[in-house]
Write an enzyme that holds these catalytic residues in place. Structure first.
Site: not given
Length: 387
Positions: A113, A131
């Site tokens: 991501d 993240d």
């Protein structure tokens, strides 16, 4: 998917960010699993360009939570919207984010991501990749447990039908892990995430940072997905042909056609940046310097020729520092096999290299001894006859 709070640790007197997800049932377990993964990766990598995770757990009233370092600043996505970063600062941010992503790849971790919103820039100018909650040691992004979305094409639906089906599932079920606008075609079609797919997402992030637009623009999610699946990169008219060539390779549909390492991509990209030679020299110097003091990147095409010093012909490396081996990180409920181990069966052991210099030295020594014996042989024979 949740809320992030700014808090203070009452014992250590430091500010921290706490991410909380208010979910129940199976979604609660999935959120906890992702938080655990992010904590495990943070603990293993311990990189200056990664956001550090301090704690993970579950509070009965709040649900799963993740406590991480608070980075005072804003995301790269916000900087892109505000258009407040100059060219050199943008390149420096990319170099730092590259280091963090490369540190994960060295340990067979695929981020899955990479995007501007997952890169924080502190007020001190340090970039932090964050993240890793959907990262996996062998990332698989299947969107359909019964079969890949490519079946839609086989049934005659075409690319548009595939894109519409995908967009519907992204918004309805949330099965897709990642951000479609930065995802490569193979991932959108359901293939597993690999370092090559991360490098594509990183290149898409660099493209948006330097141009202010996505490499595959579109009005709405479906239009963006269709563009990624069947259209070439949307090169801005003011982009130089050399830079366009770099991005076209980095964003190739076929993963085999992309750059094989992040440093190689950054070298080529820096070399195409406009501005004085001194700007590129500073960026190449930064690219060749590892802030974590674990290894150094050989900046080959340092473009020293531009400075009148000639080209060394060396090439960048993406391997682990000399004398160390990549550490395998086994994430919770992940497949045991990692990206590196899946390749191991295809890699044949190489025969040991022959030390030709040593062979020549021994041959010379033997030749010298034979010469000495040849000269001494007559004298020894006469000595024996006299005795």
């Amino acid at each position: 998917m949740g809320t992030v709070y700014l808090a203070e640790d009452p014992l250590l007197k430091r500010r921290v960010a706490i991410k909380v997800v208010r979910v129940t049932g199976a979604a609660r377990h999935q959120a906890m699993l992702r938080f655990r993964r992010e904590a495990e990766i943070s603990a293993q990598l311990n990189h200056p360009n990664l956001v550090t995770v301090f704690d993970v757990g579950v509070e009965e009233d709040l649900g799963p939570f993740l406590t991480m370092e608070y980075v005072e600043g804003k995301s790269l996505g916000r900087h892109i919207k505000d258009k407040d970063l100059d060219l050199e600062t943008s390149a420096r941010v990319l170099i730092q984010a590259m280091r963090a992503l490369r540190a994960a790849h060295r340990r067979a971790i695929v981020h899955r991501d990479v995007k501007p919103d997952n890169i924080l820039l502190s007020e001190e100018g340090r970039a932090k990749l964050m993240d890793f909650g959907i990262a996996r040691s062998m990332g698989h992004m299947s969107l359909d447990p019964e079969g890949p979305l490519e079946d839609t094409l086989l049934l005659g639906g075409g690319t548009e039908a595939l894109a519409q089906t995908l967009a519907l599932r992204l918004t309805a079920s949330g099965d897709f892990l990642g951000s479609p606008a930065y995802a490569p075609p193979e991932v959108l079609k359901g293939s597993e995430g690999t370092p090559a797919s991360d490098r594509y997402s990183f290149a898409a992030t660099a493209f948006e940072l330097l141009t202010g637009q996505l490499p595959h623009p579109g009005e709405g999610l479906t239009a963006i997905i269709i563009h990624i699946l069947q259209e070439p990169v949307a090169i801005p008219p003011d982009m130089s042909p050399r830079m366009a060539g770099v991005f076209q390779r980095a964003l190739s549909v076929d993963p085999e056609d992309r750059y094989t390492s992040l440093p190689e991509f950054m070298e080529e990209l820096i070399d195409t940046l406009p501005g004085p030679v001194s700007l590129r020299a500073r960026l190449f110097a930064l690219l060749g310097h590892e802030e974590d003091s674990t290894s150094s990147v050989s900046t080959a095409r340092f473009r020293i020729a531009e400075l009148g010093m000639g080209d060394t012909g060396a090439h960048p490396i993406e391997a682990s520092p000399r004398g160390t081996q990549p550490v395998k990180i086994t994430l919770a409920e992940d497949p045991v096999e990692t990206y590196l181990s899946s390749r191991r069966s295809r890699i044949q052991p190489q025969p040991d290299e022959v030390d030709w210099l040593g062979v020549l030295k021994w041959a010379a020594l033997v030749f010298l001894l034979l010469q000495v014996f040849w000269w001494l042989a007559p004298a020894l024979s006469r000595f024996q006859l006299k005795s």
